[in-house]
Motif scaffolding. Structure first.
Motif, PDB file in Angstrom:
ATOM      1  N   TRP A 202       0.810  -1.221   0.000  1.00  0.00           N
ATOM      2  CA  TRP A 202       0.000   0.000   0.000  1.00  0.00           C
ATOM      3  C   TRP A 202       0.850   1.282   0.000  1.00  0.00           C
ATOM      4  CZ3 TRP A 202      -4.970   0.587  -1.070  1.00  0.00           C
ATOM      5  CH2 TRP A 202      -5.590   1.805  -0.784  1.00  0.00           C
ATOM      6  N   PRO A 203       1.924   1.382   0.806  1.00  0.00           N
ATOM      7  CA  PRO A 203       2.731   2.619   0.752  1.00  0.00           C
ATOM      8  C   PRO A 203       3.502   2.791  -0.548  1.00  0.00           C
ATOM      9  CG  PRO A 203       3.106   1.389   2.803  1.00  0.00           C
ATOM     10  CD  PRO A 203       2.394   0.477   1.876  1.00  0.00           C
ATOM     11  N   ARG A 204       3.505   1.772  -1.424  1.00  0.00           N
ATOM     12  CA  ARG A 204       4.276   1.851  -2.666  1.00  0.00           C
ATOM     13  C   ARG A 204       3.401   1.976  -3.902  1.00  0.00           C
ATOM     14  NH1 ARG A 204       6.933  -1.301   0.935  1.00  0.00           N
ATOM     15  NH2 ARG A 204       9.199  -1.036   1.098  1.00  0.00           N
ATOM     16  N   LEU A 205       2.131   2.336  -3.719  1.00  0.00           N
ATOM     17  CA  LEU A 205       1.256   2.510  -4.871  1.00  0.00           C
ATOM     18  C   LEU A 205       1.779   3.635  -5.761  1.00  0.00           C
ATOM     19  CD1 LEU A 205      -2.285   2.197  -3.227  1.00  0.00           C
ATOM     20  CD2 LEU A 205      -1.079   0.501  -4.602  1.00  0.00           C
ATOM     21  N   GLY A 210      -2.035   6.799  -6.671  1.00  0.00           N
ATOM     22  CA  GLY A 210      -1.358   6.209  -5.525  1.00  0.00           C
ATOM     23  C   GLY A 210      -1.079   7.226  -4.442  1.00  0.00           C
ATOM     24  N   ARG A 211      -0.694   8.454  -4.860  1.00  0.00           N
ATOM     25  CA  ARG A 211      -0.431   9.498  -3.867  1.00  0.00           C
ATOM     26  C   ARG A 211      -1.686   9.829  -3.066  1.00  0.00           C
ATOM     27  NH1 ARG A 211       2.761  11.787  -8.017  1.00  0.00           N
ATOM     28  NH2 ARG A 211       1.092  13.256  -8.550  1.00  0.00           N
ATOM     29  N   LEU A 213      -4.323   7.691  -2.602  1.00  0.00           N
ATOM     30  CA  LEU A 213      -4.710   6.527  -1.803  1.00  0.00           C
ATOM     31  C   LEU A 213      -3.801   6.324  -0.601  1.00  0.00           C
ATOM     32  CD1 LEU A 213      -5.571   3.995  -4.651  1.00  0.00           C
ATOM     33  CD2 LEU A 213      -7.175   5.203  -3.166  1.00  0.00           C
ATOM     34  N   ARG A 214      -2.533   6.707  -0.755  1.00  0.00           N
ATOM     35  CA  ARG A 214      -1.587   6.488   0.337  1.00  0.00           C
ATOM     36  C   ARG A 214      -1.895   7.338   1.567  1.00  0.00           C
ATOM     37  NH1 ARG A 214       2.515   6.425  -3.800  1.00  0.00           N
ATOM     38  NH2 ARG A 214       3.109   8.551  -3.231  1.00  0.00           N
ATOM     39  N   ARG A 215      -2.795   8.297   1.430  1.00  0.00           N
ATOM     40  CA  ARG A 215      -3.185   9.081   2.600  1.00  0.00           C
ATOM     41  C   ARG A 215      -3.951   8.236   3.610  1.00  0.00           C
ATOM     42  NH1 ARG A 215      -5.325  14.667  -0.371  1.00  0.00           N
ATOM     43  NH2 ARG A 215      -3.308  15.235  -1.320  1.00  0.00           N
ATOM     44  N   ALA A 218      -1.821   2.463   5.955  1.00  0.00           N
ATOM     45  CA  ALA A 218      -1.677   1.079   5.495  1.00  0.00           C
ATOM     46  C   ALA A 218      -2.217   0.093   6.522  1.00  0.00           C
ATOM     47  CB  ALA A 218      -0.207   0.784   5.198  1.00  0.00           C
TER      48      ALA A 218
END
Length: 812
Positions: A202-205, A210-211, A213-215, A218
């Protein structure tokens, strides 16, 4: 005599400063306002804290509700009373082993009572104002303790991940692991693998989506996703079971052996306090490193200890786990942009709301998913960065013994072992002194390696008395410390030996230069004619500055006496010029400062360095390194490198730029200096030194494409273009500063520029040839002006890292 400070005292002081007593009233009084950044940060922290609190409670064997109680109390009580506004407190992974042992030995109700007593101990320590003392604990011990706890957590949770039950100790868990593998539960393993995959991926999307979603944290995605899949697939697994609050167990009276309970209370208080105080210091650094952070008020550590103690009293009384500052949630709070303690308190309110309203959803979470989450947290506590740090500082033995002690014996026993080993290592370093004597060409050489203390005085005396009367002797000191007993022994022997016709030269082995002791131990009487043994000299035993002397010398014997200030005349010496404090007619302020500086040099410094400069004038310069840095007035090369006359060949320009060969600049001064330093002076190293707040780098960031009629400054700054391109290259790894990201774009460009100029250096023919022959080294240095801290460029795992220069080992 110190006394406890009321919880709101500090904030009241800030309020009074912001609104003076005589200022007009603001309506009906101050309104409670919550910044938008605090609200968003509170939500982010809550989403992380909810699954972690349940997972840590599961790992300790406590009722799962105890984790939620500790999270709520940590947010509300510590958030309101603590001295670190941005640190988030709650159930911590570092306390898992301690709490699990207490529950196994005494039961849950007594564990709650131990938590209350530990909180009272913390309150007492805050009244004694000893919080700063916790920072004296060796980092190797703290990191080793956390690593041992992390291994213990990971090994225990591995059994739940595989569908089984953990044992009471690490050896028992390891012994039972093969049997557990033989009867693993496929459903539990599938949910665990799914949780772990989400935590890692998840942190590597990638991409813009991805930026966004990473909010979402994880941890929340991993647990929620695994729960949804397990429910949709109809998997039969052990899930979270939250008993009714009516049957929730509260603290009971302590029962058991007094010594055992006392040790448990002290262990809990120690681990909670050290982890919270070190976490508060780390949060200060994170907050100050944020872009646009401005002035960040440092944590009040005594008040933070007060808040942690109060939280543990309340948490234990309500049947919650012990509370401490936690790194994951605190980091998320800072990165989410929190600006006050409101974010921590709102996160606590959200936890309370969740425990009352979200019980049906929480009871769908598989225990295997929570165990995987906690196991990942435990593995992260074994930090490779910490291992590299303690290895570089030769403290890996302390780290390893502490970690193994925690794993095999327990937290308190492991920490005690680590402290004992740390003390032993320090004593070993202090007493490990090698003293040798040999004769070469009629000169007797006494070589001292290591710290010269009173413990080495007998061996030093034996070695010195091997030198015959009237012989020439050289004493080489290779160390960083000499106490008074060793100094007196060396001085007395030198006086006796020279009185009987011998000669003595005292040098530092690393630099091959004379060492100035109090009273000029190496070269006899001071310039003022006195020996200086009991005079005003306050020099260190030795220093890296060649032939450095103390800064309070006696006046030169041939200087004329100066009239006193009452006469009103200008005091002038025929050789030194006007007295620095005397008025000089017809001079501008800058001219006065220049004359004063020259006069001070002639009167005070010149008599001390004249002999050394005369030697350099006869023998010529033989610097060991070329030092290329910025022309900024705040960068004083001799100060930050502890160097003196003859040590450095210095080139300074705007932006510490090294134009590549063939650059159309019309200025070959830098290339000429490089060629002269490498081919004529045969320097052994070249250092490119950048610095914080560089005006040239700021100008590069603000610059526009230069026209043919650009100013000289604009034409010169064209050589910084490759650094700017390197900064904007998203594919290239960005330099890091002591493990953290640069504070802003200017600092990142300053660091990138040092790396780029080193590549420009390699393109010069003389440098490339010397590097190929192995007679030259290149170094990058970043000097943070505001911190007065030097950082050295190092290659770590394909990343360029500017790490703190703490000791000689790092530089080597």
């Amino acid at each position: 005599m110190s006394a406890c400070v009321p919880a709101g005292a500090t904030e009241s002081a800030h309020t009074e400063r912001a609104h003076p007593p005589h200022s007009p009233p603001h309506g009906r009084g101050p309104r409670f306002r919550v910044a938008g950044a605090d609200l968003s940060a509170a939500v982010a922290v809550f989403l992380i804290a909810l699954p972690l609190s349940l997972g840590i409670a599961l790992a300790t064997g406590a009722p799962l509700q105890a984790g939620l109680v500790a999270a709520a109390v940590g947010g509300l009580v510590t958030g309101r009373l603590g001295g670190s506004p941005l640190q988030v407190s709650g159930p911590a992974a570092g306390l898992t082993v301690v709490t699990a042992d207490l529950i196994h030995q005494y039961g849950w109700r007594v564990t709650c009572a131990v938590t209350v007593l530990a909180g009272l101990v913390q309150l007492g320590l805050s009244c004694l104002r000893v919080a700063r003392g916790a920072l004296a604990v060796s980092p190797a011990i703290v990191h080793g303790m956390l690593a041992g706890i992390g291994v213990t957590i990971a090994v225990a949770q591995a059994h739940i991940v595989l569908g089984g039950e953990p044992q009471s100790s690490v050896p028992d868990n390891l012994q039972a692991l093969p049997a557990q593998l033989a009867r693993l539960d496929p459903a539990a393993l599938a949910v665990s693998v799914l949780t772990l995959a989400a935590l890692l991926l998840w942190p590597r999307l990638p991409g813009r989506a991805g930026r966004v979603l990473r909010r979402v944290p994880a941890a929340l995605v991993a647990v929620a996703g695994a729960t949804a899949v397990a429910a949709a697939a109809g998997l039969v697994l052990p899930v979270v079971d939250l008993p009714s609050w009516r049957s929730h167990a509260l603290a009971g009276l302590p029962e058991g052996p007094v010594l055992g309970l006392a040790a448990a209370v002290l262990t809990t208080a120690l681990v909670c306090s050290v982890q919270s105080l070190l976490g508060a210091v780390a949060v200060d650094k994170l907050a100050s490193a944020r872009p646009g952070a401005g002035h960040v008020v440092r944590s009040d550590l005594d008040r933070e200890l007060l808040g942690q103690g109060a939280a543990n009293v309340v948490s234990g009384a309500l049947g919650g786990l012990p509370v401490a500052g936690v790194a994951v949630r605190s980091t998320a709070n800072v990165h989410a942009g929190a600006v006050s303690r409101n974010s921590t308190m709102i996160h606590g309110l959200l936890v309370v709301a969740a425990t009352l309203l979200l019980v049906p959803l929480l009871e769908l979470i598989p225990l295997a998913s929570l165990a995987t989450l906690v196991m990942a947290v435990g593995l992260r506590m074994v930090s490779l960065h910490h291992i590299r740090t303690v290895t570089r500082h030769r403290e890996v033995l302390v780290y390893a013994v502490t970690a193994l002690g925690v794993i095999c014996l327990g937290v308190l026993e492991g920490v005690v072992l680590g402290i004992a080993v740390a003390v032993g290592v320090a004593l070993h370093r202090l007493t490990r002194t090698r003293i040798t004597h040999k004769e070469e060409g009629g000169v007797h050489h006494v070589h001292v390696r290591g710290q010269l203390t009173f413990l080495a005085v007998p061996r030093l005396s034996r070695a010195l008395h091997l030198v015959p009367q009237g012989a020439d002797a050289v004493v080489a000191l290779d160390g960083s410390f000499m106490d008074h007993a060793a100094y007196e022994t060396l001085q007395d022997w030198q006086g006796t030996h020279t009185a009987r016709g011998g000669t003595v030269e005292i040098t530092g082995r690393r630099t091959g230069v004379r060492i100035a002791e109090p009273g000029d131990l190496a070269s006899g009487p001071a310039p003022g004619g006195e020996s200086g043994t009991h005079g005003d000299c306050r020099c260190r035993p030795w220093t890296a500055w060649r032939n450095h002397q103390c800064d309070r010398p006696s006046p030169a014997p041939d200087a004329e006496p100066l009239p006193d200030e009452a006469s009103g005349s200008v005091a002038t010496d025929p050789r030194t010029g006007p007295e620095p404090d005397a008025p000089v007619r017809g001079r501008t302020p800058g001219g006065i400062q220049l004359v004063r500086g020259l006069s001070t040099f002639q009167r005070r410094t010149a008599p001390l360095v004249r002999r050394e400069l005369a030697r350099l004038a006869r023998e010529g310069q033989r610097p060991s390194q070329l030092f290329l840095t910025c022309a900024d007035s705040r960068v004083v090369t001799s100060m930050i490198t502890s160097s003196g006359p003859g040590d450095l060949f210095v080139v300074r320009n705007v932006g510490n730029l090294v134009p590549p060969p063939g650059a159309e600049s019309g200025d070959d001064s830098v290339a000429a200096a490089i060629e002269y330093a490498v081919d004529v002076l045969a320097v052994r190293s070249i250092t490119v030194c950048g610095h914080s707040g560089c005006g040239a780098m700021q100008a590069l960031l603000d610059s526009r494409p230069a026209s043919p009629a650009a100013t000289p400054l604009a034409r010169w700054l064209r050589h910084g273009g490759p650094s700017l391109e390197r900064l904007r290259d998203t594919g290239a790894p960005a330099p890091r500063l002591a493990g953290r990201a640069p504070a802003d774009d200017v600092e990142q460009l300053c660091l990138t520029n040092v790396v780029q100029q080193l590549e420009h250096l390699r393109a010069h023919e003389s440098v490339a040839r010397a590097l190929k022959e192995g007679r030259l080294e290149l170094h990058g240095v970043y000097f943070h002006v505001g911190e007065a801290q030097a950082y050295l460029l190092a290659e770590q795992e394909e990343d360029r890292v500017f790490d703190r220069v703490r000791d000689v080992d790092l530089a080597v």
